[in-house]
Design an enzyme around this catalytic site. Structure first.
Site, PDB file in Angstrom:
ATOM      1  N   TYR A 306       0.877  -1.179   0.000  1.00  0.00           N
ATOM      2  CA  TYR A 306       0.000   0.000   0.000  1.00  0.00           C
ATOM      3  C   TYR A 306       0.911   1.225   0.000  1.00  0.00           C
ATOM      4  O   TYR A 306       1.408   1.663   1.031  1.00  0.00           O
ATOM      5  CB  TYR A 306      -0.907  -0.034   1.227  1.00  0.00           C
ATOM      6  CG  TYR A 306      -1.873   1.132   1.351  1.00  0.00           C
ATOM      7  CD1 TYR A 306      -2.434   1.730   0.231  1.00  0.00           C
ATOM      8  CD2 TYR A 306      -2.227   1.639   2.604  1.00  0.00           C
ATOM      9  CE1 TYR A 306      -3.314   2.795   0.344  1.00  0.00           C
ATOM     10  CE2 TYR A 306      -3.111   2.693   2.735  1.00  0.00           C
ATOM     11  CZ  TYR A 306      -3.652   3.267   1.595  1.00  0.00           C
ATOM     12  OH  TYR A 306      -4.530   4.327   1.709  1.00  0.00           O
ATOM     13  N   ASN A 348      -1.163   3.637  -5.771  1.00  0.00           N
ATOM     14  CA  ASN A 348      -1.482   5.071  -5.692  1.00  0.00           C
ATOM     15  C   ASN A 348      -0.873   5.893  -6.816  1.00  0.00           C
ATOM     16  O   ASN A 348      -0.357   7.006  -6.592  1.00  0.00           O
ATOM     17  CB  ASN A 348      -1.063   5.629  -4.325  1.00  0.00           C
ATOM     18  CG  ASN A 348      -2.250   5.750  -3.390  1.00  0.00           C
ATOM     19  OD1 ASN A 348      -3.329   6.184  -3.797  1.00  0.00           O
ATOM     20  ND2 ASN A 348      -2.067   5.359  -2.138  1.00  0.00           N
ATOM     21  N   HIS A 444     -12.419   1.018  -3.798  1.00  0.00           N
ATOM     22  CA  HIS A 444     -11.639   0.269  -4.784  1.00  0.00           C
ATOM     23  C   HIS A 444     -12.380  -1.024  -5.098  1.00  0.00           C
ATOM     24  O   HIS A 444     -13.237  -1.469  -4.332  1.00  0.00           O
ATOM     25  CB  HIS A 444     -10.256  -0.100  -4.244  1.00  0.00           C
ATOM     26  CG  HIS A 444      -9.339   1.063  -4.022  1.00  0.00           C
ATOM     27  ND1 HIS A 444      -8.217   1.291  -4.788  1.00  0.00           N
ATOM     28  CD2 HIS A 444      -9.362   2.058  -3.104  1.00  0.00           C
ATOM     29  CE1 HIS A 444      -7.591   2.370  -4.357  1.00  0.00           C
ATOM     30  NE2 HIS A 444      -8.262   2.863  -3.323  1.00  0.00           N
TER      31      HIS A 444
END
Length: 453
Positions: A306, A348, A444
């Site tokens: 992440y 991201n 998501h």
């Protein structure tokens, strides 16, 4: 490693009670003209999301919005039709059948236009001459099923990803539709592993949703390994979550943020026992937020990651591109010296203009700055890692993230932020790299990888 061939026992009870429920019969009869409105409303309240959408489609109503929106829309239609039925004179009843056909035709023609919304009020006006003494709300009725099949013109409302959504589309681009763009399943003689990844935006909140079932997802996709990001768990929560894991997925590895509680967090859940497990990058400045779990299997390393968001005002942009990305790149290149690497998760970054609905309007938004896109390319793609989805679908517009704030999911105005990056040495072994935009529960959606071994 036990990949395909000998299948493990099927899965069990991670939130099975929340959405795997027998369909309840709403009613066997019809709502008569003089029946109590409260009874009708109670019956509608007991309907599932799927039943509500099926009924609304059959009468030309909008199927957009939350379950509460669907309930309110259906109640409004029934209430107005019931009011109209008391006002229409008896002589109009003889024209009931022809009026019904005309109304249905008008409704279908109206929806064939490529529009993003459908006016419920217009649909109601076109139905005012179609009122009957009673309204059937039994969703088991075969007539509803037939009407649902015929209303394919509404598919772009129910499945918005089937329509190309982009501010500046190129002529060769097409919408990614997993129903028609995923390859056939591999046969039983081919060894492979199936991995899925999902930023769940809070695991405990996801498991409470009536509309989500981990068991349904596992039975449908039959994955071997599930990688999670943004679990938002604290260390004290992990053991309780482990008790709810699906049967057969006995190997789970969790890392939580300790610098900020209830934030970030990643995990890997597997029915294949790994050879080794590692948490973080081994760098204290990066490892306080629980952003990385690495598992080693026989023929590859798998990382659930992440990547830090650059944040409002791009306050973490410098940290992201000068510290985190280079450190992660060095880490996976070191692993690659012994065996191939699969990096998956919410990275991201929407790498190219095809990966974001509105590129021009987001050039200084976190996740699409020139700096982040260049860092993504320099630290990962140019270091020999392959974006598997883009390799398989060079011209497909497929998003994995839609912000809650502006309701982007309803109109497919999204970003592709979630990836499977693999070492170049195994890129040609990828059978399928896919997106599941129909799976809700987070901002998501899940993504998947099928890798031949």
């Amino acid at each position: 490693m036990n990949p395909r061939g000998i299948r493990c026992q099927r899965l069990s009870n991670m939130n099975t009670s929340s959405s795997i429920q027998p369909e309840e019969t709403i009613t066997k009869g019809r709502i008569a003209e003089n029946s109590s409105p409260s009874n009708n409303h109670d019956a509608i309240e007991r309907m599932t999301v799927q039943q509500l959408k099926t009924k609304l489609r059959s009468i030309g109503g909008s199927t957009k919005g939350s379950k509460r929106d669907l309930i309110n829309t259906l109640k409004k239609i029934f209430d107005e039709e019931a009011d109209d039925s008391r006002e229409i004179v008896e002589e109009e009843e003889s024209h009931e059948k022809s009026s019904k056909r005309k109304a249905k035709s008008l409704c279908i023609e109206q929806h064939t236009e490529v529009t993003s919304t459908v006016s419920v009020d217009k649909g109601i006006k076109k139905r005012t001459k179609r009122i009957t003494k009673d309204v059937n709300i039994t969703l088991e009725d075969s007539k509803d099923i037939e009407i649902g099949k015929k209303n394919d013109v509404l598919e772009h409302e129910v499945e918005p990803w089937t329509v190309l959504a982009h501010k500046k589309p190129q002529k060769e681009w097409v919408p990614y539709n997993p129903k028609i763009m995923r390859p056939p399943a591999l046969n039983g003689d081919t060894k492979y592993v199936k991995i899925m990844s999902w930023n769940v935006n809070g695991l405990r909140a996801l498991l409470k949703l009536e509309s989500f079932s981990a068991l349904e997802l596992a039975q449908r996709e039959d994955f071997d390994v599930l990688c999670l990001q943004e679990t938002k768990l604290q260390e004290k929560d992990v053991e309780a979550i482990k008790q709810r894991l699906l049967e057969g997925y006995d190997n789970s590895f969790w890392t939580c943020s300790v610098s900020k509680l209830g934030y970030s967090g990643t995990a890997i859940i597997s029915r294949i026992p790994p050879l080794s497990v590692k948490y973080g990058l081994g760098i204290p400045d990066h490892d306080g937020e629980g952003r990385l779990v690495t598992t080693e299997f026989d023929s590859f390393y798998l990382i659930s990651g992440y990547v830090p968001n650059s944040g409002d005002g791009l306050k973490r942009l410098s940290y992201r591109i000068t510290d985190w990305d280079p450190s992660l790149s060095s880490y996976i290149k070191e692993l690659e010296k012994s065996k191939p690497v699969i990096l998956t998760g919410d990275l991201n970054c929407a790498h190219e203009e095809i990966d974001i609905y509105n590129p021009a309007g987001n050039k200084r938004s976190a996740g699409f700055t020139i700096e982040e896109r260049k860092s993504f390319e320099e630290n990962f793609l140019k270091k020999g890692f392959v974006d598997t989805f883009r390799k398989q679908h060079p011209n497909a517009v497929g998003y994995t993230y839609w912000g809650f704030r502006h309701g982007g999911r309803k109109t497919n105005k999204g970003w592709r932020l979630d990836y499977f990056l693999v070492s170049e040495s195994i890129a040609d072994n990828v059978h399928d790299s896919f997106i599941l935009p129909d799976v809700a529960g987070s901002d998501h959606c899940p993504i998947g990888l099928v890798l031949k071994l």
